[in-house]
Motif scaffolding. Structure first.
Motif: not given
Length: 215
Positions: A16, A19, A23, A45, A48, A177
């Motif tokens: 996560s 990601q 992004d 992952g 991803r 994140h």
């Protein structure tokens, strides 16, 4: 425009944080993830990364006769991508001193606590059991001391009354994140670096708790 900064990300699980890093790779961000490497073939992952067109590799630690031989092989694979920065994103291996020294100053990790509090595992449970009023996460440079390297950035959040471990875990993940892509970008832009006296941002010494963000 700053020259691109080659990044290699190491993972063991769902990815996560990976990601969030993927992004964040906008045109004006010099950080470029060149490879994602996992010690587990079933790590989500990897999917991803493949979906984002990023090369992947798997190095099963169980196929090696010890930590030193695994880390030596891992360094070979990483160095094929000429990394300026190596990011640990849920990579569940304790690294050898030789590995850490090889990437000194260009190895970042994220830890789910406000370091130096709660090094190691079970950080959310420990924070709740201690009755802490705030909790959070830290991005730090990796040194030979487990979870002990200089902190670059922390996100702190208030622990809500009656909050359970699942709720707190989810909120800290969301904070991770936010700050991990920021740390990657700062490093890629040459703003964040490790000096003899500790972590520095824009050539200013950061405090022991790093750059602080409240969420």
């Amino acid at each position: 425009m700053t020259a691109s900064c080659n990044v290699v990300v190491l993972i063991s699980g769902s990815g996560s944080n990976l990601q969030a890093l993927i992004d964040s790779q906008a045109e004006d961000n010099p950080a470029r993830i060149r490879a994602v490497i996992s010690n587990r073939a079933d790590a989500f992952g990897l999917t991803r990364a493949q979906d984002a067109g990023i090369p992947t590799a798997v190095l099963d630690h169980k196929a090696f006769d010890g930590r030193d031989s695994f880390d030596a092989a891992l360094m070979e694979v990483i160095d094929e991508h000429a990394p300026d920065l190596v990011i640990l994103a849920g990579f569940m291996r304790i690294l050898t001193p030789g590995f850490v020294r090889h990437y000194q100053g260009r190895l970042l990790n994220i830890h789910p606590s406000l370091l130096p509090k709660y090094k190691g595992l079970d950080t959310h449970r420990r924070a709740l059991e201690a009755g802490d009023s705030e909790h959070g996460c830290s991005v730090h440079f990796v040194t030979e001391e487990l979870d002990g390297g200089p902190v670059a950035i922390q996100a702190a959040l208030a622990v809500e009354p009656g909050e359970n471990i699942e709720q707190l875990t989810q909120r800290v993940h969301a904070a991770e994140h936010q700050i991990y892509p920021l740390a990657m970008r700062w490093f890629a832009e040459g703003r964040l670096r490790l000096a003899e006296q500790g972590a520095m941002l824009d050539d200013v010494n950061l405090p022991a708790s790093g750059y602080q963000i409240r969420i």
